[in-house]
Design a protein around this motif. Structure first.
Motif, PDB file in Angstrom:
ATOM      1  N   ASN A 153       0.811  -1.214   0.000  1.00 20.97           N
ATOM      2  CA  ASN A 153       0.000   0.000   0.000  1.00 20.97           C
ATOM      3  C   ASN A 153       0.849   1.271   0.000  1.00 20.97           C
ATOM      4  OD1 ASN A 153      -2.624  -0.993  -0.225  1.00 20.97           O
ATOM      5  ND2 ASN A 153      -2.684  -1.523   1.936  1.00 20.97           N
ATOM      6  N   ALA A 154       2.088   1.188   0.484  1.00 19.76           N
ATOM      7  CA  ALA A 154       2.982   2.347   0.496  1.00 19.76           C
ATOM      8  C   ALA A 154       3.649   2.574  -0.862  1.00 19.76           C
ATOM      9  CB  ALA A 154       4.057   2.159   1.567  1.00 19.76           C
ATOM     10  N   ALA A 155       3.573   1.588  -1.747  1.00 20.70           N
ATOM     11  CA  ALA A 155       4.292   1.646  -3.020  1.00 20.70           C
ATOM     12  C   ALA A 155       3.665   2.619  -4.002  1.00 20.70           C
ATOM     13  CB  ALA A 155       4.348   0.259  -3.651  1.00 20.70           C
ATOM     14  N   ASP A 156       4.533   3.297  -4.740  1.00 21.43           N
ATOM     15  CA  ASP A 156       4.071   4.055  -5.902  1.00 21.43           C
ATOM     16  C   ASP A 156       3.914   3.100  -7.082  1.00 21.43           C
ATOM     17  OD1 ASP A 156       4.079   6.942  -5.068  1.00 21.43           O
ATOM     18  OD2 ASP A 156       6.142   6.422  -4.553  1.00 21.43           O
ATOM     19  N   VAL A 157       4.834   2.138  -7.188  1.00 23.42           N
ATOM     20  CA  VAL A 157       4.775   1.106  -8.223  1.00 23.42           C
ATOM     21  C   VAL A 157       5.303  -0.188  -7.607  1.00 23.42           C
ATOM     22  CG1 VAL A 157       5.576   0.374 -10.521  1.00 23.42           C
ATOM     23  CG2 VAL A 157       5.215   2.801 -10.058  1.00 23.42           C
ATOM     24  N   CYS A 158       4.632  -1.297  -7.906  1.00 25.11           N
ATOM     25  CA  CYS A 158       5.104  -2.612  -7.473  1.00 25.11           C
ATOM     26  C   CYS A 158       5.880  -3.250  -8.625  1.00 25.11           C
ATOM     27  CB  CYS A 158       3.944  -3.497  -7.056  1.00 25.11           C
ATOM     28  SG  CYS A 158       3.197  -2.986  -5.488  1.00 25.11           S
ATOM     29  N   LEU A 159       6.904  -3.999  -8.276  1.00 27.26           N
ATOM     30  CA  LEU A 159       7.809  -4.554  -9.278  1.00 27.26           C
ATOM     31  C   LEU A 159       7.899  -6.065  -9.187  1.00 27.26           C
ATOM     32  CD1 LEU A 159      10.786  -2.055  -8.774  1.00 27.26           C
ATOM     33  CD2 LEU A 159       8.777  -1.786 -10.252  1.00 27.26           C
ATOM     34  N   MET A 160       8.002  -6.697 -10.351  1.00 26.83           N
ATOM     35  CA  MET A 160       8.249  -8.131 -10.451  1.00 26.83           C
ATOM     36  C   MET A 160       9.365  -8.322 -11.486  1.00 26.83           C
ATOM     37  SD  MET A 160       5.936  -9.768  -8.530  1.00 26.83           S
ATOM     38  CE  MET A 160       5.902 -11.402  -9.199  1.00 26.83           C
ATOM     39  N   GLY A 161      10.465  -8.903 -11.073  1.00 31.54           N
ATOM     40  CA  GLY A 161      11.593  -9.066 -11.982  1.00 31.54           C
ATOM     41  C   GLY A 161      11.922 -10.510 -12.292  1.00 31.54           C
ATOM     42  N   SER A 162      11.003 -11.407 -11.976  1.00 26.42           N
ATOM     43  CA  SER A 162      11.267 -12.844 -12.040  1.00 26.42           C
ATOM     44  C   SER A 162      11.668 -13.337 -13.427  1.00 26.42           C
ATOM     45  CB  SER A 162      10.037 -13.632 -11.596  1.00 26.42           C
ATOM     46  OG  SER A 162       9.727 -13.343 -10.251  1.00 26.42           O
ATOM     47  N   HIS A 163      12.508 -14.358 -13.410  1.00 27.33           N
ATOM     48  CA  HIS A 163      12.842 -15.101 -14.633  1.00 27.33           C
ATOM     49  C   HIS A 163      11.671 -16.026 -14.981  1.00 27.33           C
ATOM     50  CE1 HIS A 163      17.129 -14.030 -15.004  1.00 27.33           C
ATOM     51  NE2 HIS A 163      17.067 -13.908 -13.696  1.00 27.33           N
ATOM     52  N   ARG A 164      11.092 -16.646 -13.945  1.00 24.07           N
ATOM     53  CA  ARG A 164       9.940 -17.544 -14.104  1.00 24.07           C
ATOM     54  C   ARG A 164       9.030 -17.374 -12.890  1.00 24.07           C
ATOM     55  NH1 ARG A 164      14.006 -21.392 -14.996  1.00 24.07           N
ATOM     56  NH2 ARG A 164      13.590 -22.373 -12.995  1.00 24.07           N
ATOM     57  N   GLU A 165       7.752 -17.614 -13.113  1.00 22.63           N
ATOM     58  CA  GLU A 165       6.757 -17.595 -12.041  1.00 22.63           C
ATOM     59  C   GLU A 165       5.672 -18.586 -12.407  1.00 22.63           C
ATOM     60  OE1 GLU A 165       5.982 -15.923  -9.113  1.00 22.63           O
ATOM     61  OE2 GLU A 165       7.780 -14.698  -9.112  1.00 22.63           O
ATOM     62  N   GLY A 166       5.064 -19.166 -11.394  1.00 23.21           N
ATOM     63  CA  GLY A 166       3.781 -19.818 -11.603  1.00 23.21           C
ATOM     64  C   GLY A 166       2.769 -18.681 -11.622  1.00 23.21           C
ATOM     65  N   TRP A 167       1.507 -18.960 -11.344  1.00 20.21           N
ATOM     66  CA  TRP A 167       0.528 -17.885 -11.210  1.00 20.21           C
ATOM     67  C   TRP A 167       0.943 -17.076  -9.998  1.00 20.21           C
ATOM     68  CZ3 TRP A 167      -3.065 -15.851 -14.212  1.00 20.21           C
ATOM     69  CH2 TRP A 167      -3.966 -14.947 -13.644  1.00 20.21           C
ATOM     70  N   SER A 168       1.218 -15.809 -10.151  1.00 26.42           N
ATOM     71  CA  SER A 168       1.784 -14.988  -9.103  1.00 26.42           C
ATOM     72  C   SER A 168       0.728 -14.476  -8.128  1.00 26.42           C
ATOM     73  CB  SER A 168       2.534 -13.803  -9.708  1.00 26.42           C
ATOM     74  OG  SER A 168       3.008 -12.970  -8.687  1.00 26.42           O
ATOM     75  N   VAL A 169       0.730 -15.055  -6.937  1.00 27.22           N
ATOM     76  CA  VAL A 169      -0.156 -14.580  -5.874  1.00 27.22           C
ATOM     77  C   VAL A 169       0.236 -13.155  -5.502  1.00 27.22           C
ATOM     78  CG1 VAL A 169      -0.875 -14.937  -3.473  1.00 27.22           C
ATOM     79  CG2 VAL A 169      -0.636 -16.895  -5.010  1.00 27.22           C
TER      80      VAL A 169
END
Length: 182
Positions: free
Chosen positions: A83-99
């Motif tokens: 909730n404090a974020a201006d932008v959330c980041l995901m840098g993963s090489h691989r993910e399943g369905w991302s919770v």
């Protein structure tokens, strides 16, 4: 209160600190973002085997003062950081369905993600975030800068999150398996 000055741009990523999550891309992108936004913090919510490597790399890149690693925290605390974020980041090489990505959109946040499973379903390009298809720190940083300017991101993210809410679960499962239809 997370102790972050109000004039700082806040970026948050969550998950285990391991190479598969792409923390190196996020740190390298931070170097570029810092040029336009010197008052910036990237918060890594979580912990893992690469904690020390991440800190060493952040020092080498000159961004150690612009990161925070929370360590393992309760799920209720994770939401405070999102909730404090201006932008959330995901840098993963691989993910399943991302919770984590589901939680980010449920918080109404714009997301910048690599092209992992679920990203195309949860990110409407240019509306609530961006999918960076190549692992280039400059491209990732440019996407973050653009995401900071998405004025309708909250509404878009909440609209997408609604599709995955429990109230639609029975209907969706019924579509997949007719005996569950109500």
């Amino acid at each position: 209160d997370l102790g972050i000055p109000l004039d700082f741009k806040v970026f948050v990523t969550t998950g285990r600190l391991c190479w598969i999550k792409g923390w190196d891309l996020l740190l390298e992108a931070l170097v570029h973002i810092k040029k336009d936004y010197p008052k910036v913090i990237l918060i890594f919510v979580g912990d893992g085997e690469d904690h020390g490597k991440l800190e060493i790399r952040a020092k080498a890149l000159g961004v150690i003062d612009n990161i925070r690693i929370t360590g393992f925290i309760p799920q209720s605390e994770v939401v405070r950081y999102m909730n404090a974020a201006d932008v959330c980041l995901m840098g993963s090489h691989r993910e399943g369905w991302s919770v984590a990505m589901c939680e980010m959109i449920a918080c109404g946040k714009p997301i910048v993600s690599t092209n992992v499973s679920g990203a195309a379903a949860m990110i409407r390009e240019g509306q609530n975030g961006f999918i960076v298809r190549e692992r280039r720190p400059v491209s990732y940083a440019e996407a973050i800068a653009k995401a900071l300017k998405l004025h309708e991101a909250k509404q878009q993210s909440l609209e997408i999150a609604e599709k995955y809410s429990l109230k639609y679960l029975a209907r969706d499962l019924g579509d997949l398996w007719p005996p569950l239809q109500q």
